[in-house]
Design a protein around this motif. Sequence first.
Motif, PDB file in Angstrom:
ATOM      1  N   VAL A 344      -5.959   0.328  10.420  1.00  0.00           N
ATOM      2  CA  VAL A 344      -4.849   0.005   9.517  1.00  0.00           C
ATOM      3  C   VAL A 344      -5.352  -0.022   8.080  1.00  0.00           C
ATOM      4  O   VAL A 344      -6.535  -0.234   7.817  1.00  0.00           O
ATOM      5  CB  VAL A 344      -4.213  -1.361   9.880  1.00  0.00           C
ATOM      6  CG1 VAL A 344      -3.632  -1.336  11.273  1.00  0.00           C
ATOM      7  CG2 VAL A 344      -5.228  -2.483   9.749  1.00  0.00           C
ATOM      8  N   PHE A 345      -4.456   0.204   7.153  1.00  0.00           N
ATOM      9  CA  PHE A 345      -4.773   0.125   5.724  1.00  0.00           C
ATOM     10  C   PHE A 345      -3.502  -0.242   4.971  1.00  0.00           C
ATOM     11  O   PHE A 345      -2.384  -0.072   5.477  1.00  0.00           O
ATOM     12  CB  PHE A 345      -5.338   1.457   5.215  1.00  0.00           C
ATOM     13  CG  PHE A 345      -4.317   2.552   5.108  1.00  0.00           C
ATOM     14  CD1 PHE A 345      -3.726   2.882   3.887  1.00  0.00           C
ATOM     15  CD2 PHE A 345      -3.911   3.270   6.244  1.00  0.00           C
ATOM     16  CE1 PHE A 345      -2.780   3.884   3.806  1.00  0.00           C
ATOM     17  CE2 PHE A 345      -2.970   4.282   6.161  1.00  0.00           C
ATOM     18  CZ  PHE A 345      -2.403   4.582   4.935  1.00  0.00           C
ATOM     19  N   PHE A 346      -3.681  -0.766   3.762  1.00  0.00           N
ATOM     20  CA  PHE A 346      -2.529  -1.150   2.945  1.00  0.00           C
ATOM     21  C   PHE A 346      -2.224  -0.022   1.968  1.00  0.00           C
ATOM     22  O   PHE A 346      -3.062   0.346   1.135  1.00  0.00           O
ATOM     23  CB  PHE A 346      -2.823  -2.441   2.184  1.00  0.00           C
ATOM     24  CG  PHE A 346      -1.640  -2.978   1.437  1.00  0.00           C
ATOM     25  CD1 PHE A 346      -0.603  -3.619   2.106  1.00  0.00           C
ATOM     26  CD2 PHE A 346      -1.543  -2.820   0.063  1.00  0.00           C
ATOM     27  CE1 PHE A 346       0.499  -4.111   1.416  1.00  0.00           C
ATOM     28  CE2 PHE A 346      -0.452  -3.307  -0.632  1.00  0.00           C
ATOM     29  CZ  PHE A 346       0.569  -3.957   0.045  1.00  0.00           C
ATOM     30  N   ASN A 347      -1.027   0.520   2.068  1.00  0.00           N
ATOM     31  CA  ASN A 347      -0.590   1.614   1.198  1.00  0.00           C
ATOM     32  C   ASN A 347      -0.045   1.025  -0.101  1.00  0.00           C
ATOM     33  O   ASN A 347       0.976   0.329  -0.096  1.00  0.00           O
ATOM     34  CB  ASN A 347       0.489   2.449   1.909  1.00  0.00           C
ATOM     35  CG  ASN A 347       0.781   3.733   1.171  1.00  0.00           C
ATOM     36  OD1 ASN A 347       0.677   3.809  -0.040  1.00  0.00           O
ATOM     37  ND2 ASN A 347       1.166   4.764   1.929  1.00  0.00           N
ATOM     38  N   GLU A 348      -0.762   1.260  -1.188  1.00  0.00           N
ATOM     39  CA  GLU A 348      -0.355   0.705  -2.480  1.00  0.00           C
ATOM     40  C   GLU A 348       0.972   1.295  -2.964  1.00  0.00           C
ATOM     41  O   GLU A 348       1.761   0.604  -3.617  1.00  0.00           O
ATOM     42  CB  GLU A 348      -1.451   0.964  -3.520  1.00  0.00           C
ATOM     43  CG  GLU A 348      -2.786   0.311  -3.217  1.00  0.00           C
ATOM     44  CD  GLU A 348      -2.730  -1.204  -3.396  1.00  0.00           C
ATOM     45  OE1 GLU A 348      -1.740  -1.695  -3.980  1.00  0.00           O
ATOM     46  OE2 GLU A 348      -3.677  -1.886  -2.947  1.00  0.00           O
ATOM     47  N   GLU A 349       1.226   2.554  -2.667  1.00  0.00           N
ATOM     48  CA  GLU A 349       2.449   3.197  -3.153  1.00  0.00           C
ATOM     49  C   GLU A 349       3.687   2.602  -2.497  1.00  0.00           C
ATOM     50  O   GLU A 349       4.689   2.312  -3.170  1.00  0.00           O
ATOM     51  CB  GLU A 349       2.384   4.705  -2.904  1.00  0.00           C
ATOM     52  CG  GLU A 349       1.258   5.393  -3.664  1.00  0.00           C
ATOM     53  CD  GLU A 349       1.228   6.888  -3.413  1.00  0.00           C
ATOM     54  OE1 GLU A 349       2.074   7.363  -2.617  1.00  0.00           O
ATOM     55  OE2 GLU A 349       0.380   7.578  -4.007  1.00  0.00           O
ATOM     56  N   SER A 350       3.638   2.436  -1.180  1.00  0.00           N
ATOM     57  CA  SER A 350       4.805   1.899  -0.475  1.00  0.00           C
ATOM     58  C   SER A 350       4.751   0.385  -0.311  1.00  0.00           C
ATOM     59  O   SER A 350       5.706  -0.217   0.181  1.00  0.00           O
ATOM     60  CB  SER A 350       4.916   2.555   0.909  1.00  0.00           C
ATOM     61  OG  SER A 350       3.743   2.288   1.673  1.00  0.00           O
TER      62      SER A 350
END
Length: 366
Positions: A344-350
């Motif tokens: 998992v990763f945190f999407n900065e754009e969304s």
Amino acid sequence: MKKERMRAPEGQSQRNRPSRGYIYLVKNPSSNETSICAWDSVLYPGTSVVAPTRYGLDLGIIVASADRLGKEYTPGCDQCQGACLHGECLPKDEREDEAVGIEPEQGIEILYRSEPDEDPCDSCGGCNPHPEPREVDLTGEIVWIDRLATPSDLNRYQELVEKEDEAMRICREKIACHKLDMKLVTAHFLLGEPKIIFFFTADVRVDFRELVKDLVSVFRIRIELRQIGVRDESRVLGGLAVCGRDFCCHSVTDKLNPVSIKMAKEQNLSLNSMKISGPCGRLLCCLSYEFDFYVEEKRNYPPEGSKLKVGFELMKVSEVNILSKRILLTGSEGRMLAIPHSAVFFNEESSRWEITKEYTDEFLSN
């Protein structure tokens, strides 16, 4: 327990004290409370002194130098000491003039870095992490150690300790005579002053004025009764906790920090009060030790209750385990899926957590 300022013994002058000196963490063996006191020369852990406490002049033990206390911990610091370092596994060509012990059952060679007649922990940097005391500027109302304890002071202290059991027996008899609703915890004779302190617990406010008069008529010295809480009772008496070690409040620190049920929830512990409470009936002090780590580490995970899209299905995060670095997802019809933290990763754009493309392709291929 209400904190009180320590008072210097009567007649002690602070005017002639030097402006520079050494400060030490001093522990009172009777109440297990610690205080910071100053002295004009270098002292080492284990030295017995006579120092002011909140109750009066009493015996104290030097725990460590206090000039480095209060320094902030840097996250990720790998310079913490405390583990024993005298057993190491080294290549055979580096084992000259060293004693090697072999565990017969496991076949493990352990190197002991010490002389044959020396305890290996005496020269161990982990067992003895105390740095050399440093001289510092003394400002404000610093409390000074009265004197170093002499052999006569230590002998007198042992004599007073032996008299405390008899004092408790007499006090219990007087409490029963006056029919007071209070539980006597312990009694203590001060070393530097003619005074006895009786610690007790009670659910309500107790009028013990007549009790004090009776005790004064028996002992012929000053009597002080101190009401303490149930957590303070464990701190004073000590004992073994559920982990098999001494109570933290008795052996590690005398600061009784607040502990909440939120700390247990954050660490995914059982909320059964019997399992997370200590012998004092309050929540375990150790619940607060790793709470900050869990809060900091969980920022790198999607919060519980959020949803992640795995392939063509939307699944809910039901559990986050930071120790195994795994995330448990729950889908439709009770389907459950455990994925690693790396998936998992945190999407900065969304501004949302998402599954990595590599794991999605692997998941769909299976």
